[in-house]
Design a protein around this motif. Sequence first.
Motif: not given
Lengths: 499, 108
Positions: B58-59, B66-73, B91-96
Amino acid sequence: MSISMLLSMAASASADRVALGRKADGITFSSLERDANAGATLLREDAAGSVAFIGQNSPLLPTLLFASAAAGLPLAPLNYRLPGEVLRGLLDRLDAPVVIADSRYVEIAQSTGHRVISAEEWLSAVRRTEPVPGPEADPGSAAVLLFTSGTTADPKCVVLRHSHLLSYVLGTVEFASAEEHDRALISVPPYHVAGIGSALTNVYAGRGMVYLPDFDPATWLELVRSERVTGAMVVPTMLARVVEHLDGAQADCPALASLAYGGARMPLPVLEQALRAFPETGFANAYGLTETSSTIAVLGPEDHRKAIESDDPALRARLGSAGQVVPGIETQIRAKDGSVLGPGATGELWVRGEQVSGEYRGTGSVLDADGWFPTRDLAYLDEDGYLFLGGRNDDTIIRGGENIAPAEVEDALLTHPAVAETAVVGVPDDEWGQRLVAVVVLREGARAEVAELRAHVRGLLRGSRTPDEVVFRDELPYTPTGKIIRRRLVAWLSAAAEN
Amino acid sequence: MSTEAVGLRAGLRLKSQVCATEVIVVRPGTRPLSLCCGGVQMLGREASGPAGVTPVAERMRGSLLGKRYTHPEDDAVEVLVTVSGEGTLSDGETDLVLKEAKPLPASD
Protein backbone atom coordinates in the motif's frame (compact mmCIF):
# COMPACT_ATOMS: atom_id res chain seq x y z
CA MET A 1 25.41 17.18 -2.43
CA SER A 2 27.02 19.43 -5.01
CA ILE A 3 25.74 21.62 -7.80
CA SER A 4 26.20 18.60 -10.10
CA MET A 5 22.97 17.27 -8.65
CA LEU A 6 21.08 20.20 -10.17
CA LEU A 7 22.15 19.12 -13.65
CA SER A 8 21.57 15.42 -13.11
CA MET A 9 18.02 16.11 -11.92
CA ALA A 10 17.39 18.44 -14.86
CA ALA A 11 18.76 15.90 -17.34
CA SER A 12 16.50 13.28 -15.77
CA ALA A 13 13.37 15.35 -16.12
CA SER A 14 14.07 17.18 -19.39
CA ALA A 15 16.62 15.06 -21.25
CA ASP A 16 15.63 16.10 -24.77
CA ARG A 17 14.71 19.69 -24.08
CA VAL A 18 17.05 22.37 -25.50
CA ALA A 19 19.17 23.76 -22.68
CA LEU A 20 21.59 26.03 -24.48
CA GLY A 21 21.51 28.07 -27.65
CA ARG A 22 18.91 28.72 -30.25
CA LYS A 23 15.94 26.52 -31.06
CA ALA A 24 17.50 25.32 -34.32
CA ASP A 25 20.85 24.03 -33.12
CA GLY A 26 20.73 23.92 -29.37
CA ILE A 27 22.30 21.54 -26.88
CA THR A 28 19.89 19.42 -24.86
CA PHE A 29 20.01 18.93 -21.08
CA SER A 30 21.21 15.38 -21.49
CA SER A 31 23.96 16.49 -23.89
CA LEU A 32 24.96 19.20 -21.43
CA GLU A 33 25.25 16.54 -18.73
CA ARG A 34 27.32 14.32 -20.99
CA ASP A 35 29.60 17.23 -21.93
CA ALA A 36 29.97 18.23 -18.27
CA ASN A 37 30.98 14.71 -17.30
CA ALA A 38 33.39 14.43 -20.24
CA GLY A 39 34.79 17.85 -19.34
CA ALA A 40 35.29 16.68 -15.77
CA THR A 41 37.16 13.62 -17.02
CA LEU A 42 39.49 15.89 -18.98
CA LEU A 43 40.00 18.26 -16.06
CA ARG A 44 40.82 15.40 -13.70
CA GLU A 45 43.41 14.09 -16.17
CA ASP A 46 44.83 17.58 -16.50
CA ALA A 47 45.51 17.67 -12.74
CA ALA A 48 44.87 21.41 -12.48
CA GLY A 49 44.08 22.84 -9.05
CA SER A 50 41.42 25.22 -10.31
CA VAL A 51 39.80 26.38 -13.53
CA ALA A 52 39.89 29.98 -14.71
CA PHE A 53 37.68 31.22 -17.52
CA ILE A 54 38.40 34.31 -19.62
CA GLY A 55 35.51 34.70 -21.99
CA GLN A 56 31.99 35.87 -22.52
CA ASN A 57 28.78 34.24 -21.44
CA SER A 58 27.87 31.50 -23.89
CA PRO A 59 26.93 27.79 -23.89
CA LEU A 60 30.52 27.13 -22.81
CA LEU A 61 29.93 28.71 -19.42
CA PRO A 62 27.38 26.23 -17.99
CA THR A 63 29.38 23.38 -19.55
CA LEU A 64 32.56 24.56 -17.87
CA LEU A 65 30.78 25.32 -14.59
CA PHE A 66 29.30 21.84 -14.30
CA ALA A 67 32.47 20.18 -15.62
CA SER A 68 34.56 21.91 -12.95
CA ALA A 69 32.00 20.96 -10.30
CA ALA A 70 32.04 17.32 -11.37
CA ALA A 71 35.84 17.37 -11.23
CA GLY A 72 35.75 18.90 -7.73
CA LEU A 73 37.54 22.06 -8.90
CA PRO A 74 36.48 25.67 -8.32
CA LEU A 75 35.72 27.81 -11.38
CA ALA A 76 36.99 31.41 -11.44
CA PRO A 77 35.44 33.45 -14.26
CA LEU A 78 37.57 36.55 -14.88
CA ASN A 79 36.75 39.90 -16.44
CA TYR A 80 37.89 39.58 -20.05
CA ARG A 81 38.33 43.35 -20.40
CA LEU A 82 41.10 43.52 -17.84
CA PRO A 83 44.66 44.26 -18.96
CA GLY A 84 47.17 41.39 -19.00
CA GLU A 85 49.06 42.44 -15.85
CA VAL A 86 45.86 42.59 -13.83
CA LEU A 87 44.73 39.19 -15.14
CA ARG A 88 48.11 37.77 -14.22
CA GLY A 89 47.74 39.12 -10.70
CA LEU A 90 44.34 37.47 -10.31
CA LEU A 91 45.51 34.17 -11.79
CA ASP A 92 48.53 34.17 -9.49
CA ARG A 93 46.11 34.15 -6.55
CA LEU A 94 44.49 30.87 -7.68
CA ASP A 95 45.73 27.30 -7.06
CA ALA A 96 47.50 25.90 -10.14
CA PRO A 97 44.88 27.23 -12.53
CA VAL A 98 44.28 26.00 -16.05
CA VAL A 99 42.84 28.85 -18.12
CA ILE A 100 40.11 28.23 -20.66
CA ALA A 101 39.83 31.31 -22.90
CA ASP A 102 37.62 32.43 -25.77
CA SER A 103 39.78 32.63 -28.92
CA ARG A 104 39.82 36.42 -28.92
CA TYR A 105 41.32 36.38 -25.40
CA VAL A 106 43.81 33.53 -25.83
CA GLU A 107 46.70 35.87 -26.54
CA ILE A 108 46.15 38.06 -23.52
CA ALA A 109 45.60 34.94 -21.40
CA GLN A 110 48.92 33.52 -22.58
CA SER A 111 50.69 36.78 -21.74
CA THR A 112 50.03 36.01 -18.06
CA GLY A 113 52.39 33.06 -18.19
CA HIS A 114 49.70 30.63 -17.08
CA ARG A 115 48.54 27.51 -18.97
CA VAL A 116 45.87 28.34 -21.53
CA ILE A 117 43.55 26.18 -23.61
CA SER A 118 41.31 27.83 -26.16
CA ALA A 119 37.58 27.35 -25.68
CA GLU A 120 37.22 25.70 -29.10
CA GLU A 121 40.01 23.26 -28.42
CA TRP A 122 38.59 22.40 -25.01
CA LEU A 123 35.08 21.87 -26.32
CA SER A 124 36.19 19.67 -29.20
CA ALA A 125 38.27 17.60 -26.76
CA VAL A 126 35.17 17.31 -24.58
CA ARG A 127 33.16 16.00 -27.52
CA ARG A 128 35.88 13.38 -28.26
CA THR A 129 36.18 12.22 -24.66
CA GLU A 130 34.28 9.35 -23.12
CA PRO A 131 32.97 10.47 -19.71
CA VAL A 132 34.41 8.52 -16.80
CA PRO A 133 32.45 8.89 -13.55
CA GLY A 134 34.30 10.32 -10.57
CA PRO A 135 33.61 11.12 -6.92
CA GLU A 136 31.08 13.86 -6.23
CA ALA A 137 32.45 17.16 -4.93
CA ASP A 138 32.17 17.79 -1.22
CA PRO A 139 29.38 20.29 -0.39
CA GLY A 140 31.88 22.25 1.67
CA SER A 141 34.34 22.63 -1.21
CA ALA A 142 34.56 25.77 -3.31
CA ALA A 143 32.48 25.71 -6.48
CA VAL A 144 32.98 29.24 -7.76
CA LEU A 145 35.49 32.01 -7.04
CA LEU A 146 34.42 35.53 -7.96
CA PHE A 147 36.54 38.66 -7.74
CA THR A 148 34.47 41.62 -6.58
CA SER A 149 35.07 44.96 -8.19
CA GLY A 150 33.85 46.73 -5.05
CA THR A 151 35.02 50.10 -3.80
CA THR A 152 38.43 48.99 -2.59
CA ALA A 153 41.52 48.98 -4.79
CA ASP A 154 42.46 45.29 -4.68
CA PRO A 155 39.58 43.01 -5.68
CA LYS A 156 38.58 40.49 -3.03
CA CYS A 157 38.04 36.90 -4.08
CA VAL A 158 34.68 35.63 -2.82
CA VAL A 159 34.47 31.91 -2.14
CA LEU A 160 31.11 30.38 -3.06
CA ARG A 161 30.90 26.78 -1.87
CA HIS A 162 28.53 24.16 -3.26
CA SER A 163 26.43 24.46 -0.11
CA HIS A 164 25.91 28.20 -0.63
CA LEU A 165 24.92 27.88 -4.27
CA LEU A 166 22.64 24.92 -3.58
CA SER A 167 20.91 26.78 -0.80
CA TYR A 168 20.32 29.71 -3.15
CA VAL A 169 18.95 27.57 -5.98
CA LEU A 170 16.84 25.19 -3.88
CA GLY A 171 15.52 28.09 -1.84
CA THR A 172 14.42 30.23 -4.76
CA VAL A 173 13.67 27.95 -7.71
CA GLU A 174 10.99 25.31 -8.19
CA PHE A 175 12.42 22.24 -9.95
CA ALA A 176 11.46 21.81 -13.61
CA SER A 177 9.07 24.75 -13.34
CA ALA A 178 9.85 26.03 -16.83
CA GLU A 179 7.77 25.05 -19.81
CA GLU A 180 9.13 23.73 -23.08
CA HIS A 181 8.76 27.14 -24.76
CA ASP A 182 10.40 29.14 -21.96
CA ARG A 183 13.64 30.87 -22.91
CA ALA A 184 15.98 32.94 -20.78
CA LEU A 185 18.16 35.59 -22.44
CA ILE A 186 21.53 35.80 -20.75
CA SER A 187 23.36 39.08 -21.28
CA VAL A 188 25.27 39.43 -18.04
CA PRO A 189 28.94 38.42 -18.02
CA PRO A 190 30.14 35.22 -16.29
CA TYR A 191 32.26 37.15 -13.78
CA HIS A 192 29.08 38.80 -12.40
CA VAL A 193 27.40 36.58 -9.77
CA ALA A 194 24.17 36.69 -11.81
CA GLY A 195 26.09 35.20 -14.74
CA ILE A 196 26.77 32.13 -12.60
CA GLY A 197 23.43 32.21 -10.79
CA SER A 198 21.50 32.20 -14.07
CA ALA A 199 23.34 29.08 -15.29
CA LEU A 200 22.31 27.24 -12.12
CA THR A 201 18.75 28.49 -11.75
CA ASN A 202 17.81 28.02 -15.39
CA VAL A 203 19.21 24.48 -15.46
CA TYR A 204 17.29 23.55 -12.29
CA ALA A 205 14.12 25.12 -13.67
CA GLY A 206 14.58 23.26 -16.97
CA ARG A 207 14.64 26.55 -18.87
CA GLY A 208 16.58 26.90 -22.13
CA MET A 209 19.13 29.72 -22.33
CA VAL A 210 20.06 31.94 -25.27
CA TYR A 211 22.97 34.32 -25.13
CA LEU A 212 23.78 37.91 -26.08
CA PRO A 213 27.37 38.45 -24.97
CA ASP A 214 27.91 41.87 -26.60
CA PHE A 215 24.99 43.91 -25.40
CA ASP A 216 23.48 46.61 -27.50
CA PRO A 217 19.87 47.65 -27.10
CA ALA A 218 18.77 47.10 -30.73
CA THR A 219 20.18 43.57 -30.88
CA TRP A 220 18.75 42.78 -27.45
CA LEU A 221 15.26 43.75 -28.57
CA GLU A 222 15.65 41.89 -31.85
CA LEU A 223 16.78 38.71 -30.10
CA VAL A 224 14.02 38.92 -27.49
CA ARG A 225 11.50 39.09 -30.31
CA SER A 226 13.03 36.52 -32.72
CA GLU A 227 13.82 33.88 -30.09
CA ARG A 228 10.54 34.57 -28.27
CA VAL A 229 12.45 35.08 -25.06
CA THR A 230 10.18 34.67 -22.05
CA GLY A 231 12.56 35.90 -19.34
CA ALA A 232 15.56 38.19 -19.25
CA MET A 233 17.78 39.76 -16.63
CA VAL A 234 19.54 43.07 -17.17
CA VAL A 235 21.62 45.50 -15.18
CA PRO A 236 20.22 49.07 -14.87
CA THR A 237 22.52 50.62 -17.48
CA MET A 238 21.28 48.07 -20.06
CA LEU A 239 17.64 48.85 -19.32
CA ALA A 240 18.38 52.57 -19.56
CA ARG A 241 19.87 52.01 -23.01
CA VAL A 242 16.91 49.91 -24.16
CA VAL A 243 14.51 52.60 -22.99
CA GLU A 244 16.53 55.33 -24.65
CA HIS A 245 16.66 53.31 -27.89
CA LEU A 246 12.87 52.86 -27.87
CA ASP A 247 12.49 56.62 -27.44
CA GLY A 248 8.93 56.42 -26.17
CA ALA A 249 7.80 53.59 -28.45
CA GLN A 250 6.42 50.31 -27.12
CA ALA A 251 8.95 47.49 -26.90
CA ASP A 252 6.63 45.04 -28.67
CA CYS A 253 7.98 41.88 -27.03
CA PRO A 254 4.78 39.91 -26.52
CA ALA A 255 6.52 36.73 -25.35
CA LEU A 256 8.55 38.48 -22.64
CA ALA A 257 6.71 37.43 -19.51
CA SER A 258 9.36 38.55 -17.07
CA LEU A 259 12.19 41.06 -16.88
CA ALA A 260 14.47 41.02 -13.85
CA TYR A 261 16.96 43.75 -13.04
CA GLY A 262 19.66 44.13 -10.44
CA GLY A 263 23.34 44.59 -9.80
CA ALA A 264 23.20 48.31 -9.13
CA ARG A 265 20.59 50.88 -8.16
CA MET A 266 17.82 51.30 -10.73
CA PRO A 267 17.06 54.98 -11.22
CA LEU A 268 13.32 55.49 -10.73
CA PRO A 269 12.75 57.48 -13.94
CA VAL A 270 14.30 54.65 -15.99
CA LEU A 271 12.10 52.06 -14.31
CA GLU A 272 8.96 54.11 -14.87
CA GLN A 273 9.74 54.51 -18.57
CA ALA A 274 10.49 50.78 -18.86
CA LEU A 275 7.20 49.84 -17.19
CA ARG A 276 5.39 51.94 -19.78
CA ALA A 277 7.36 50.45 -22.69
CA PHE A 278 6.79 46.83 -21.57
CA PRO A 279 3.20 46.93 -20.29
CA GLU A 280 2.60 43.15 -20.44
CA THR A 281 5.89 42.15 -18.84
CA GLY A 282 6.29 41.29 -15.16
CA PHE A 283 9.18 43.21 -13.61
CA ALA A 284 11.30 41.91 -10.75
CA ASN A 285 14.00 43.74 -8.85
CA ALA A 286 16.64 41.41 -7.46
CA TYR A 287 18.97 42.60 -4.71
CA GLY A 288 21.95 40.55 -3.72
CA LEU A 289 25.71 40.54 -3.44
CA THR A 290 28.44 38.27 -4.72
CA GLU A 291 29.02 37.36 -1.07
CA THR A 292 25.41 36.21 -0.65
CA SER A 293 25.40 33.94 -3.72
CA SER A 294 23.34 36.52 -5.58
CA THR A 295 19.69 37.31 -4.83
CA ILE A 296 18.55 37.76 -1.23
CA ALA A 297 15.58 40.06 -1.81
CA VAL A 298 13.04 40.32 -4.62
CA LEU A 299 10.42 42.93 -5.50
CA GLY A 300 8.07 40.94 -7.71
CA PRO A 301 5.73 41.79 -10.57
CA GLU A 302 2.68 42.15 -8.33
CA ASP A 303 4.43 44.72 -6.19
CA HIS A 304 5.57 46.63 -9.28
CA ARG A 305 2.02 46.61 -10.65
CA LYS A 306 0.43 47.66 -7.36
CA ALA A 307 2.96 50.44 -6.96
CA ILE A 308 2.55 51.89 -10.43
CA GLU A 309 -1.27 51.73 -10.28
CA SER A 310 -1.58 53.13 -6.80
CA ASP A 311 -2.32 56.62 -5.58
CA ASP A 312 -1.23 55.61 -2.09
CA PRO A 313 2.25 57.13 -1.65
CA ALA A 314 3.32 54.28 0.62
CA LEU A 315 2.56 51.66 -2.06
CA ARG A 316 4.05 53.83 -4.79
CA ALA A 317 7.22 54.20 -2.78
CA ARG A 318 7.65 50.41 -2.89
CA LEU A 319 8.82 50.84 -6.49
CA GLY A 320 12.05 52.10 -5.00
CA SER A 321 12.39 49.16 -2.62
CA ALA A 322 14.38 45.97 -2.99
CA GLY A 323 11.33 43.95 -2.02
CA GLN A 324 11.15 41.22 0.59
CA VAL A 325 13.87 38.79 1.46
CA VAL A 326 13.87 35.30 -0.03
CA PRO A 327 13.14 32.19 2.11
CA GLY A 328 16.07 31.26 4.31
CA ILE A 329 17.39 34.80 4.69
CA GLU A 330 17.18 36.74 7.95
CA THR A 331 17.86 40.47 8.22
CA GLN A 332 19.02 42.93 10.85
CA ILE A 333 19.35 46.68 10.54
CA ARG A 334 22.12 47.73 12.91
CA ALA A 335 23.06 51.12 14.22
CA LYS A 336 26.69 52.19 14.30
CA ASP A 337 26.98 50.89 17.87
CA GLY A 338 25.82 47.46 16.74
CA SER A 339 22.35 47.59 18.30
CA VAL A 340 19.51 46.16 16.23
CA LEU A 341 16.99 48.73 15.04
CA GLY A 342 13.26 48.37 14.47
CA PRO A 343 11.17 48.99 11.35
CA GLY A 344 11.55 52.43 9.79
CA ALA A 345 15.00 53.07 11.25
CA THR A 346 17.99 53.32 8.92
CA GLY A 347 21.21 51.51 9.66
CA GLU A 348 23.53 48.99 8.09
CA LEU A 349 21.89 45.87 6.64
CA TRP A 350 23.25 42.58 8.02
CA VAL A 351 22.01 39.25 6.67
CA ARG A 352 22.24 35.61 7.66
CA GLY A 353 21.39 32.39 5.82
CA GLU A 354 22.81 29.25 4.29
CA GLN A 355 23.37 30.89 0.94
CA VAL A 356 25.47 33.66 2.54
CA SER A 357 29.18 33.02 2.12
CA GLY A 358 30.85 36.20 3.39
CA GLU A 359 34.17 34.46 2.86
CA TYR A 360 37.19 35.69 0.93
CA ARG A 361 40.25 33.77 -0.18
CA GLY A 362 43.15 34.88 1.93
CA THR A 363 41.31 37.07 4.40
CA GLY A 364 38.75 34.48 5.45
CA SER A 365 35.22 34.98 6.73
CA VAL A 366 33.74 38.32 7.71
CA LEU A 367 30.69 36.73 9.32
CA ASP A 368 30.25 37.69 12.96
CA ALA A 369 30.11 35.12 15.76
CA ASP A 370 26.44 34.43 15.07
CA GLY A 371 26.89 34.07 11.32
CA TRP A 372 25.69 37.55 10.33
CA PHE A 373 27.19 39.22 7.25
CA PRO A 374 27.62 43.01 6.98
CA THR A 375 26.46 44.16 3.54
CA ARG A 376 27.83 47.73 4.05
CA ASP A 377 24.58 48.95 2.54
CA LEU A 378 22.47 51.46 4.42
CA ALA A 379 18.86 50.38 4.56
CA TYR A 380 15.63 50.29 6.50
CA LEU A 381 12.77 47.81 6.60
CA ASP A 382 9.19 48.98 6.61
CA GLU A 383 6.45 47.46 8.79
CA ASP A 384 5.68 44.84 6.16
CA GLY A 385 9.27 43.71 5.71
CA TYR A 386 9.98 45.65 2.52
CA LEU A 387 13.65 46.55 2.27
CA PHE A 388 14.63 50.08 1.24
CA LEU A 389 18.27 50.56 0.34
CA GLY A 390 19.83 53.92 0.96
CA GLY A 391 23.04 53.60 -0.97
CA ARG A 392 26.35 52.47 0.47
CA ASN A 393 27.38 53.75 3.88
CA ASP A 394 30.23 55.61 2.27
CA ASP A 395 28.16 57.30 -0.44
CA THR A 396 26.27 59.61 1.90
CA ILE A 397 27.33 63.22 1.43
CA ILE A 398 27.49 65.48 4.46
CA ARG A 399 27.06 69.09 3.44
CA GLY A 400 26.81 71.73 6.11
CA GLY A 401 25.96 69.09 8.69
CA GLU A 402 23.14 67.66 6.58
CA ASN A 403 23.14 64.08 5.25
CA ILE A 404 22.36 63.86 1.57
CA ALA A 405 21.76 60.66 -0.37
CA PRO A 406 23.13 60.96 -3.89
CA ALA A 407 20.31 58.81 -5.27
CA GLU A 408 17.65 61.38 -4.52
CA VAL A 409 19.49 64.15 -6.36
CA GLU A 410 20.43 61.79 -9.22
CA ASP A 411 16.81 60.74 -9.75
CA ALA A 412 15.73 64.38 -9.83
CA LEU A 413 18.34 65.20 -12.49
CA LEU A 414 17.30 62.17 -14.56
CA THR A 415 13.81 63.57 -14.95
CA HIS A 416 15.31 66.41 -17.04
CA PRO A 417 14.95 65.44 -20.72
CA ALA A 418 18.52 66.39 -21.59
CA VAL A 419 20.14 64.21 -18.94
CA ALA A 420 21.15 60.68 -19.97
CA GLU A 421 23.23 59.62 -16.95
CA THR A 422 24.40 61.30 -13.79
CA ALA A 423 26.36 60.72 -10.60
CA VAL A 424 26.24 63.10 -7.66
CA VAL A 425 29.25 63.09 -5.34
CA GLY A 426 30.62 65.06 -2.40
CA VAL A 427 33.85 66.95 -2.99
CA PRO A 428 35.87 68.37 -0.02
CA ASP A 429 34.94 71.98 0.68
CA ASP A 430 36.37 74.41 3.24
CA GLU A 431 33.04 76.01 3.98
CA TRP A 432 30.57 73.09 3.83
CA GLY A 433 32.75 70.10 4.60
CA GLN A 434 31.58 68.62 1.32
CA ARG A 435 29.91 70.34 -1.58
CA LEU A 436 27.49 68.65 -3.93
CA VAL A 437 28.78 68.13 -7.44
CA ALA A 438 26.63 66.61 -10.17
CA VAL A 439 28.53 64.98 -13.01
CA VAL A 440 26.21 64.81 -15.99
CA VAL A 441 26.26 62.97 -19.31
CA LEU A 442 23.85 64.65 -21.71
CA ARG A 443 21.76 62.76 -24.25
CA GLU A 444 23.19 62.85 -27.75
CA GLY A 445 22.30 66.11 -29.40
CA ALA A 446 20.83 67.55 -26.21
CA ARG A 447 21.98 70.76 -24.53
CA ALA A 448 21.48 72.09 -21.05
CA GLU A 449 22.95 74.92 -19.02
CA VAL A 450 24.27 74.49 -15.49
CA ALA A 451 21.77 77.04 -14.14
CA GLU A 452 18.90 75.24 -15.83
CA LEU A 453 19.78 71.87 -14.30
CA ARG A 454 20.28 73.39 -10.85
CA ALA A 455 16.90 75.10 -11.08
CA HIS A 456 15.32 71.82 -12.21
CA VAL A 457 16.56 70.03 -9.07
CA ARG A 458 15.63 72.96 -6.83
CA GLY A 459 12.10 72.73 -8.17
CA LEU A 460 11.84 69.10 -7.07
CA LEU A 461 13.88 68.91 -3.86
CA ARG A 462 14.90 71.05 -0.93
CA GLY A 463 17.37 73.88 -1.62
CA SER A 464 20.18 72.21 0.27
CA ARG A 465 19.98 69.28 -2.14
CA THR A 466 20.64 71.45 -5.16
CA PRO A 467 24.04 70.65 -6.67
CA ASP A 468 26.59 73.34 -5.96
CA GLU A 469 28.22 72.54 -9.25
CA VAL A 470 27.31 70.72 -12.43
CA VAL A 471 30.07 69.28 -14.54
CA PHE A 472 29.56 67.70 -17.96
CA ARG A 473 31.35 64.59 -19.16
CA ASP A 474 31.06 62.20 -22.11
CA GLU A 475 30.79 59.18 -19.90
CA LEU A 476 30.82 58.04 -16.29
CA PRO A 477 33.20 55.47 -14.80
CA TYR A 478 31.41 52.20 -14.07
CA THR A 479 32.60 48.95 -12.52
CA PRO A 480 32.34 45.94 -14.84
CA THR A 481 29.07 45.12 -13.11
CA GLY A 482 27.50 48.53 -13.73
CA LYS A 483 27.99 50.41 -10.44
CA ILE A 484 29.25 53.99 -10.60
CA ILE A 485 32.82 54.38 -9.27
CA ARG A 486 32.23 57.44 -7.14
CA ARG A 487 35.72 57.70 -5.65
CA ARG A 488 37.17 58.07 -9.12
CA LEU A 489 34.87 61.01 -9.83
CA VAL A 490 35.73 62.60 -6.48
CA ALA A 491 39.45 62.18 -7.18
CA TRP A 492 39.09 63.69 -10.65
CA LEU A 493 37.00 66.58 -9.39
CA SER A 494 39.34 67.28 -6.47
CA ALA A 495 42.37 67.28 -8.76
CA ALA A 496 40.63 69.58 -11.24
CA ALA A 497 39.72 71.97 -8.41
CA GLU A 498 43.35 72.18 -7.36
CA ASN A 499 44.54 73.22 -10.84
CA MET B 1 9.78 -4.57 10.49
CA SER B 2 11.21 -2.06 12.89
CA THR B 3 11.60 1.61 12.23
CA GLU B 4 13.64 3.94 14.34
CA ALA B 5 12.98 7.62 14.86
CA VAL B 6 16.16 9.55 14.17
CA GLY B 7 16.94 13.25 14.27
CA LEU B 8 17.53 14.38 10.71
CA ARG B 9 19.92 17.09 9.62
CA ALA B 10 19.92 19.34 6.58
CA GLY B 11 22.01 17.89 3.76
CA LEU B 12 21.44 14.28 4.80
CA ARG B 13 21.01 12.06 1.74
CA LEU B 14 18.89 8.96 2.01
CA LYS B 15 17.88 6.16 -0.32
CA SER B 16 15.02 3.71 -0.50
CA GLN B 17 15.68 0.02 0.17
CA VAL B 18 12.86 -1.07 -2.12
CA CYS B 19 12.91 1.26 -5.12
CA ALA B 20 15.06 3.89 -6.87
CA THR B 21 13.94 6.81 -4.69
CA GLU B 22 16.61 9.07 -3.25
CA VAL B 23 16.02 12.19 -1.19
CA ILE B 24 17.93 14.96 0.45
CA VAL B 25 16.81 16.56 3.70
CA VAL B 26 16.48 20.29 3.04
CA ARG B 27 15.04 21.15 6.47
CA PRO B 28 15.08 18.57 9.27
CA GLY B 29 11.97 19.62 11.18
CA THR B 30 11.59 19.88 14.92
CA ARG B 31 11.69 16.25 16.05
CA PRO B 32 13.11 12.82 15.17
CA LEU B 33 11.48 11.00 12.26
CA SER B 34 11.44 7.43 10.91
CA LEU B 35 11.87 8.31 7.28
CA CYS B 36 10.57 5.41 5.20
CA CYS B 37 10.02 4.73 1.55
CA GLY B 38 7.65 1.98 0.44
CA GLY B 39 7.05 1.33 4.10
CA VAL B 40 10.70 0.46 4.76
CA GLN B 41 13.23 2.58 6.66
CA MET B 42 15.42 4.64 4.34
CA LEU B 43 19.18 4.21 4.55
CA GLY B 44 22.01 6.66 4.26
CA ARG B 45 22.90 7.00 0.59
CA GLU B 46 26.30 5.41 1.02
CA ALA B 47 25.08 2.62 3.29
CA SER B 48 24.42 -0.91 2.10
CA GLY B 49 21.35 -2.73 3.27
CA PRO B 50 20.17 -6.33 3.10
CA ALA B 51 19.10 -7.78 -0.24
CA GLY B 52 15.56 -8.73 -1.15
CA VAL B 53 13.69 -6.36 1.12
CA THR B 54 9.95 -6.38 0.42
CA PRO B 55 8.04 -3.14 0.24
CA VAL B 56 4.69 -2.60 1.85
CA ALA B 57 2.26 -2.87 -1.07
CA GLU B 58 0.00 0.00 0.00
CA ARG B 59 3.01 2.30 0.22
CA MET B 60 4.11 2.14 -3.41
CA ARG B 61 2.28 5.16 -4.83
CA GLY B 62 5.44 6.86 -6.02
CA SER B 63 7.55 9.92 -5.27
CA LEU B 64 8.06 12.72 -7.78
CA LEU B 65 11.45 14.04 -8.94
CA GLY B 66 12.23 17.54 -7.73
CA LYS B 67 9.19 17.80 -5.49
CA ARG B 68 9.45 18.67 -1.82
CA TYR B 69 7.59 16.64 0.76
CA THR B 70 6.68 17.73 4.24
CA HIS B 71 5.17 16.22 7.37
CA PRO B 72 1.44 16.87 7.87
CA GLU B 73 2.11 17.63 11.53
CA ASP B 74 5.38 19.52 11.14
CA ASP B 75 5.80 21.89 8.24
CA ALA B 76 9.39 22.52 9.28
CA VAL B 77 10.25 19.21 7.61
CA GLU B 78 11.33 19.50 4.00
CA VAL B 79 12.61 16.58 1.99
CA LEU B 80 13.52 16.92 -1.71
CA VAL B 81 13.32 13.97 -4.09
CA THR B 82 16.54 13.80 -6.10
CA VAL B 83 15.78 10.48 -7.79
CA SER B 84 12.18 9.47 -8.21
CA GLY B 85 10.87 5.99 -7.52
CA GLU B 86 7.81 3.89 -6.84
CA GLY B 87 7.76 4.08 -3.07
CA THR B 88 5.70 6.46 -0.97
CA LEU B 89 7.60 8.62 1.50
CA SER B 90 6.44 8.44 5.09
CA ASP B 91 7.39 9.00 8.70
CA GLY B 92 6.60 5.51 9.93
CA GLU B 93 2.85 5.14 9.38
CA THR B 94 2.29 8.81 8.50
CA ASP B 95 2.59 9.57 4.81
CA LEU B 96 4.55 12.70 3.90
CA VAL B 97 2.62 15.20 1.82
CA LEU B 98 3.62 17.33 -1.16
CA LYS B 99 4.75 20.77 -0.08
CA GLU B 100 3.01 23.54 -1.93
CA ALA B 101 5.31 25.36 -4.32
CA LYS B 102 5.46 29.12 -3.85
CA PRO B 103 7.67 30.10 -6.76
CA LEU B 104 9.55 33.35 -6.75
CA PRO B 105 9.99 35.35 -9.94
CA ALA B 106 13.21 34.49 -11.76
CA SER B 107 15.80 36.96 -10.57
CA ASP B 108 18.85 36.15 -12.64
